[in-house]
Design a protein around this motif. Structure first.
Motif, mmCIF file in Angstrom:
data_model
loop_
_atom_site.group_PDB
_atom_site.id
_atom_site.type_symbol
_atom_site.label_atom_id
_atom_site.label_comp_id
_atom_site.label_asym_id
_atom_site.label_seq_id
_atom_site.Cartn_x
_atom_site.Cartn_y
_atom_site.Cartn_z
ATOM 1 N N SER A 1 18.109 4.415 1.901
ATOM 2 C CA SER A 1 17.136 3.387 1.555
ATOM 3 C C SER A 1 15.806 3.627 2.266
ATOM 4 N N ILE A 2 15.841 4.099 3.492
ATOM 5 C CA ILE A 2 14.592 4.426 4.199
ATOM 6 C C ILE A 2 13.909 5.597 3.516
ATOM 7 N N LEU A 3 14.649 6.645 3.209
ATOM 8 C CA LEU A 3 14.076 7.816 2.553
ATOM 9 C C LEU A 3 13.522 7.455 1.184
ATOM 10 N N ASN A 4 14.258 6.676 0.439
ATOM 11 C CA ASN A 4 13.814 6.255 -0.879
ATOM 12 C C ASN A 4 12.544 5.420 -0.775
ATOM 13 N N GLY A 5 12.471 4.558 0.203
ATOM 14 C CA GLY A 5 11.274 3.748 0.403
ATOM 15 C C GLY A 5 10.065 4.590 0.754
ATOM 16 N N LEU A 6 10.269 5.590 1.596
ATOM 17 C CA LEU A 6 9.151 6.467 1.977
ATOM 18 C C LEU A 6 8.665 7.312 0.806
ATOM 19 N N LEU A 7 9.607 7.800 0.012
ATOM 20 C CA LEU A 7 9.213 8.648 -1.115
ATOM 21 C C LEU A 7 8.537 7.862 -2.230
ATOM 22 N N ASN A 8 8.839 6.581 -2.329
ATOM 23 C CA ASN A 8 8.253 5.772 -3.396
ATOM 24 C C ASN A 8 6.894 5.196 -3.027
ATOM 25 N N ILE A 9 6.404 5.499 -1.838
ATOM 26 C CA ILE A 9 5.073 5.015 -1.451
ATOM 27 C C ILE A 9 4.018 5.603 -2.380
ATOM 28 N N SER B 1 2.994 8.179 -5.847
ATOM 29 C CA SER B 1 3.473 8.703 -7.127
ATOM 30 C C SER B 1 3.635 10.224 -7.007
ATOM 31 N N PRO B 2 4.328 10.866 -7.946
ATOM 32 C CA PRO B 2 4.482 12.330 -7.884
ATOM 33 C C PRO B 2 3.138 13.070 -7.887
ATOM 34 N N GLU B 3 2.159 12.559 -8.618
ATOM 35 C CA GLU B 3 0.843 13.207 -8.635
ATOM 36 C C GLU B 3 0.179 13.119 -7.262
ATOM 37 N N GLN B 4 0.339 11.981 -6.612
ATOM 38 C CA GLN B 4 -0.234 11.827 -5.279
ATOM 39 C C GLN B 4 0.470 12.723 -4.267
#
Length: 59
Positions: free
Chosen positions: A11-19, A21-24
Motif C-alpha cells: 500500500s505504501i509503494l502503490n501510494g508512492l507510485l500513484n503520486i 502519472s506515467p508521463e510524469q
C-alpha cells in the motif's frame, strides 16, 4: 504477521507510485538521468584538472 507487512509495504509503494502519472514518471526519469550525467561529468572534470595540476607541480 508477514502478510500484514506485505500488505502495508504494497500500500505504501502503490501510494508512492500513484503520486505521478506515467508521463510524469517518464519526465522525472529523463531529468534524473540528465542530472546524474551532469554530476558525473563535473566530477570527472574536477579530477582531471586536479591530476593535471599535480603532474605540472602546481598546488
Amino acid at each position: 504477521m508477514l502478510s500484514k507487512l506485505n500488505l502495508f509495504s504494497y500500500s505504501i509503494l502503490n501510494g508512492l507510485l500513484n503520486i505521478f502519472s506515467p508521463e510524469q514518471w517518464s519526465i522525472l526519469g529523463v531529468l534524473a538521468g540528465l542530472t546524474i550525467a551532469i554530476i558525473s561529468y563535473l566530477t570527472d572534470l574536477y579530477f582531471k584538472i586536479k591530476k593535471d595540476r599535480h603532474k605540472s607541480g602546481a598546488k
